[in-house]
Design an enzyme around this catalytic site. Structure first.
Site, short mmCIF file in Angstrom:
data_model
loop_
_atom_site.label_atom_id
_atom_site.label_comp_id
_atom_site.label_asym_id
_atom_site.label_seq_id
_atom_site.Cartn_x
_atom_site.Cartn_y
_atom_site.Cartn_z
N GLY A 7 21.20 4.17 -14.85
CA GLY A 7 20.74 5.37 -15.63
C GLY A 7 21.09 6.59 -14.65
O GLY A 7 20.23 7.80 -15.20
N GLY A 8 22.40 7.12 -14.12
CA GLY A 8 22.40 8.16 -13.40
C GLY A 8 22.36 9.61 -14.10
O GLY A 8 22.42 10.45 -13.51
N ALA A 9 22.77 9.37 -15.49
CA ALA A 9 22.78 10.70 -16.36
C ALA A 9 21.87 11.07 -16.98
O ALA A 9 22.02 11.44 -17.28
CB ALA A 9 24.63 10.24 -17.20
N ALA A 74 18.00 2.52 -15.01
CA ALA A 74 18.58 2.20 -16.52
C ALA A 74 18.13 1.90 -17.16
O ALA A 74 17.09 0.35 -17.40
CB ALA A 74 20.09 1.85 -16.21
N ALA A 75 17.38 1.65 -18.50
CA ALA A 75 16.59 0.66 -19.28
C ALA A 75 16.62 1.37 -21.07
O ALA A 75 16.55 2.92 -21.20
CB ALA A 75 14.97 0.91 -18.94
N SER A 117 6.94 1.00 -15.09
CA SER A 117 6.17 1.69 -15.38
C SER A 117 4.47 1.38 -15.66
O SER A 117 4.03 0.12 -15.46
CB SER A 117 6.29 1.61 -17.53
N TYR A 177 7.90 -3.72 -24.72
CA TYR A 177 8.55 -2.68 -23.53
C TYR A 177 8.11 -2.53 -22.75
O TYR A 177 8.75 -3.06 -21.40
CB TYR A 177 8.31 -0.67 -24.28
N LYS A 181 9.06 -4.18 -18.55
CA LYS A 181 9.24 -3.99 -17.49
C LYS A 181 8.03 -4.29 -16.98
O LYS A 181 8.74 -4.53 -15.55
CB LYS A 181 8.17 -2.48 -17.32
#
Length: 381
Positions: A7-9, A74-75, A117, A177, A181
């Site tokens: 999820g680095g972008a 990433a999620a 989270s 969600y 998590k």
């Protein structure tokens, strides 16, 4: 240290990549770049990029070669639109995490920092004058409809005072969600025990800052307010606006990830350690809306009295553990961070047009090259 950032972008992930680079580490961006999260294809930041889905095991295995640690951001995030989103949440968040962890075992990568989270707690901590610390259940629809938003003591029905939740509090996820998590944390803990790995779960509070996605049901409340102001409309505040949250700037989230990556090797093998990551300064939802409207400037917030089932009233937590054990401290104050966010660019979502220069001024010079897309909204990376 060579770090794979899934999820680095994305919003948080890109900030993490920037922070790691600034501190002399070698981040590797791993992101699916799905249109749901990236309506406009981001420009490479200078770090190595791998475009692939975290559920693609061969791609993950290849990406892990030569990696010292993984920062898993990433999620699919937010409450979503309907329960029909549940399969997508479970696939992106839980299947994706399971594939990643299995590949890490095969690659011999033993250090993990996971984007967790605060939603895993459900409601926050409450204290009753007669019964001490209590845990109210979900609020009844009839109470919400009547405008009775504050939880009551489950023992006597008296008013309760909100307090700070610690990492040892019981978990109580109250939507899809949140459930995914928490499942990610359980998977990471099981991986650590089975492999002798070391894992840290950072339980983020309400993250905001430059690069947030706009006009999407999967974003945070600060994004909703900022998007409304960009359209020239009033930020819409649910309930009475008195909901307490801990708004933490994305650059502080990024620095917490770097601190966790640098400190994870001090953890005992076979262990997952959870940390709350917040500013330590609770503010109400209405305060955030008012501060943004003043700084933008734009129309005053509209308090509607409407509500969403699954929302919690107050959730603020103590970040004492991460401060004492990892030496992390937030650096961006609420007033300054909100003022910056009011004039920072936002990411267009797949459901919204790109912002024009008039709607979105250039990013503040203080902004890092990318926001830590820690969690890539509505898409696995």
């Amino acid at each position: 240290m060579r770090v794979l950032v899934t999820g680095g972008a994305g919003f948080i992930g890109s900030h993490i990549v920037a922070d790691l680079t600034a501190r002399g580490h070698e981040p590797v961006v791993f992101d699916a770049l799905l249109a749901a999260a990236h309506a406009q294809r981001p420009s490479p930041s200078g770090a190595e990029w791998i475009e692939a889905d975290v559920r693609d095991r061969p791609a993950v295995e290849k990406a892990l070669r030569g990696v010292d640690a993984v920062c898993h951001q990433a999620a699919m995030v937010g409450l979503g639109k309907h329960f029909a989103d549940a399969p997508s949440y479970v696939s992106c968040n839980d299947l994706g995490t399971a594939v990643l962890l299995a590949a890490m075992e095969g690659a011999g990568v033993r250090d993990l920092v996971l984007a967790g989270s605060m939603v895993v707690y459900g409601e926050g901590r409450y204290d009753c004058a007669r019964h001490g610390t209590v845990r109210p259940g979900p609020r009844a629809p009839a109470d919400l409809e009547a405008g009775r938003f504050e939880p009551a003591c489950p023992e006597c029905g008296d008013a309760v005072a909100p307090g700070l939740v610690t990492e040892d509090a019981p978990v109580d996820p109250r939507n899809v969600y949140a459930t995914t998590k928490l499942a990610q944390e359980h998977l990471a803990a099981a991986w650590a025990r089975a492999t002798g790995g070391r894992a840290v779960a950072l339980r983020y509070h309400n993250v905001y800052g430059p690069g947030m996605p706009r006009d999407t049901p999967y974003a945070g409340v600060a994004s909703f307010f900022r998007s409304a102001l960009a359209r020239g409309t009033a930020p819409v505040v649910f309930e009475d606006g008195g909901q307490r949250r801990d708004f933490v700037h994305v650059r502080d989230i990024a620095s917490a990830n770097t601190a966790a990556l640098e400190g994870v090797r001090d953890r005992a093998d076979g262990e997952l350690r959870a940390y709350n990551v917040g500013s330590g300064e609770p503010h109400t939802i209405l305060e955030m809306a008012q501060q943004l409207a003043t700084a933008y400037p734009g129309p005053a917030p509209l308090v509607t009295g409407e509500y969403r089932l699954g929302d919690v009233r107050h959730i603020t937590a103590s970040s004492r553990r991460i401060r004492s054990e990892l030496g992390w401290l937030p650096a961006v104050p609420f007033t300054g961070g909100v003022a910056e966010f009011a004039h920072a660019s936002m990411r267009p979502s797949a459901e919204s047009p790109a912002e024009s220069p008039a709607e979105s001024p250039a990013e503040s010079p203080a902004e890092s090259p990318a926001e830590s897309p820690a969690e890539s909204p509505a898409a696995p990376a």
